[in-house]
Design a protein around this motif. Structure first.
Motif, PDB file in Angstrom:
ATOM      1  N   ARG A  15       0.842  -1.283   0.088  1.00  0.00           N
ATOM      2  CA  ARG A  15       0.093   0.069   0.067  1.00  0.00           C
ATOM      3  C   ARG A  15       0.916   1.191   0.070  1.00  0.00           C
ATOM      4  O   ARG A  15       1.496   1.588   1.171  1.00  0.00           O
ATOM      5  CB  ARG A  15      -0.815  -0.084   1.257  1.00  0.00           C
ATOM      6  CG  ARG A  15      -1.834   1.180   1.145  1.00  0.00           C
ATOM      7  CD  ARG A  15      -2.736   1.025   2.386  1.00  0.00           C
ATOM      8  NE  ARG A  15      -2.419   1.448   3.634  1.00  0.00           N
ATOM      9  CZ  ARG A  15      -2.114   2.784   3.932  1.00  0.00           C
ATOM     10  NH1 ARG A  15      -2.494   3.605   3.420  1.00  0.00           N
ATOM     11  NH2 ARG A  15      -1.685   2.953   5.181  1.00  0.00           N
ATOM     12  N   TYR A  30       1.817   5.298  -0.584  1.00  0.00           N
ATOM     13  CA  TYR A  30       1.087   6.667  -0.476  1.00  0.00           C
ATOM     14  C   TYR A  30       0.531   7.456  -1.618  1.00  0.00           C
ATOM     15  O   TYR A  30       0.789   7.006  -2.774  1.00  0.00           O
ATOM     16  CB  TYR A  30       2.069   7.690   0.425  1.00  0.00           C
ATOM     17  CG  TYR A  30       2.642   7.306   1.780  1.00  0.00           C
ATOM     18  CD1 TYR A  30       2.006   7.594   2.874  1.00  0.00           C
ATOM     19  CD2 TYR A  30       3.438   6.179   1.798  1.00  0.00           C
ATOM     20  CE1 TYR A  30       2.424   7.251   4.095  1.00  0.00           C
ATOM     21  CE2 TYR A  30       4.294   5.775   3.153  1.00  0.00           C
ATOM     22  CZ  TYR A  30       3.468   6.360   3.981  1.00  0.00           C
ATOM     23  OH  TYR A  30       4.208   5.869   5.345  1.00  0.00           O
ATOM     24  N   ALA A  31      -0.444   8.278  -1.464  1.00  0.00           N
ATOM     25  CA  ALA A  31      -1.219   8.678  -2.602  1.00  0.00           C
ATOM     26  C   ALA A  31      -0.217   9.443  -3.411  1.00  0.00           C
ATOM     27  O   ALA A  31       0.791  10.174  -3.067  1.00  0.00           O
ATOM     28  CB  ALA A  31      -2.154   9.820  -1.982  1.00  0.00           C
ATOM     29  N   GLY A  32      -0.362   9.014  -4.663  1.00  0.00           N
ATOM     30  CA  GLY A  32       0.467   9.851  -5.780  1.00  0.00           C
ATOM     31  C   GLY A  32       1.617   9.120  -6.081  1.00  0.00           C
ATOM     32  O   GLY A  32       2.379   9.426  -7.053  1.00  0.00           O
ATOM     33  N   ASP A  38       2.433  14.274   4.596  1.00  0.00           N
ATOM     34  CA  ASP A  38       1.666  13.704   3.132  1.00  0.00           C
ATOM     35  C   ASP A  38       1.457  14.524   2.149  1.00  0.00           C
ATOM     36  O   ASP A  38       2.046  14.454   1.019  1.00  0.00           O
ATOM     37  CB  ASP A  38       0.125  12.901   3.724  1.00  0.00           C
ATOM     38  CG  ASP A  38       0.132  11.506   4.321  1.00  0.00           C
ATOM     39  OD1 ASP A  38       1.474  11.104   4.156  1.00  0.00           O
ATOM     40  OD2 ASP A  38      -0.536  11.301   4.780  1.00  0.00           O
ATOM     41  N   ALA A  80       3.606  14.981  -1.265  1.00  0.00           N
ATOM     42  CA  ALA A  80       2.859  14.906  -2.696  1.00  0.00           C
ATOM     43  C   ALA A  80       3.193  16.099  -3.485  1.00  0.00           C
ATOM     44  O   ALA A  80       2.960  15.900  -4.653  1.00  0.00           O
ATOM     45  CB  ALA A  80       1.310  14.663  -2.275  1.00  0.00           C
TER      46      ALA A  80
END
Length: 205
Positions: A3, A5-7, A169, A173
């Protein structure tokens, strides 16, 4: 399944290589930045690389950021450490908070140090890229990074971890340091390898 992290795109294919080969693939940098997520294994990667070069020094962004700010320390890192290194001189730097809070010692790099590795969340930021010769991004499963972080800091630091992630985060990002990395290193590799002498790497996109 990892999993991320976003992006952050999934890296691969992965392969195990001797740590010294990683430095060769990066062009044998003198100043190497090792970035990644908190709890992701950056310090371990930095130490493994430093062990291959006699006289190498590992520095930590946490020492510069100590009682200063989560991420607003680029000017301290540049002026106190990276710019003197770029001029070829030694470093003996005391961040302002060290004087304010009576912390002893200094961040020290001797003259003619053959390899300086600076590790920490945010060291791969754009505004410092001109001062480092190469950048590694350490990619780690988000749940594993959190588990390690709480194991390191203590379960009673869960609130601080949440506060930190709320800052980390969006910072990462926006910065997207993996896009400037020369190689990606797995911070929690599944691939068989010698954990004392090898790293598991993937090409950067």
């Amino acid at each position: 399944m990892t999993r991320l992290y976003a992006g952050e795109p999934a890296a691969g294919p992965w392969r195990a290589v001797p740590a010294r080969e990683v430095l060769a693939l990066l062009g044998r940098p003198r100043v190497l930045a090792v970035d990644g997520r908190s709890g992701g294994g950056k310090t371990t990667v930095a130490q493994r690389l430093a062990a291959t070069v006699p006289g190498a020094t590992v520095l930590h962004t946490d020492d510069v950021a100590w009682y200063h700010a989560f991420f607003d320390w680029a000017d301290l890192m540049r002026d106190g450490i990276l710019a003197p290194l770029a001029r070829g001189g030694p470093v003996a730097y005391r961040p302002p908070a060290w004087d304010e809070r009576g912390r002893e010692g200094a961040i020290v790099v001797p003259a003619r140090c053959p390899l300086v590795i600076v590790e920490g969340v945010g060291i791969g930021r754009r505004e410092l890229s001109a001062y480092v010769d190469a950048l590694l991004w350490v990619q780690t499963d988000a749940d594993e990074a959190r588990r390690r972080g709480l194991e390191r800091d203590g379960a009673d630091h869960a609130d601080f971890w949440a506060e930190w992630q709320a800052a980390e985060d969006p910072f990462q990002a926006e910065q997207r340091p993996w896009e400037r990395a020369g190689l990606i290193v797995s911070g929690a590799p599944d691939l068989a390898h010698d954990p004392l002498s090898e790293l598991v790497i993937a090409p950067a996109d």
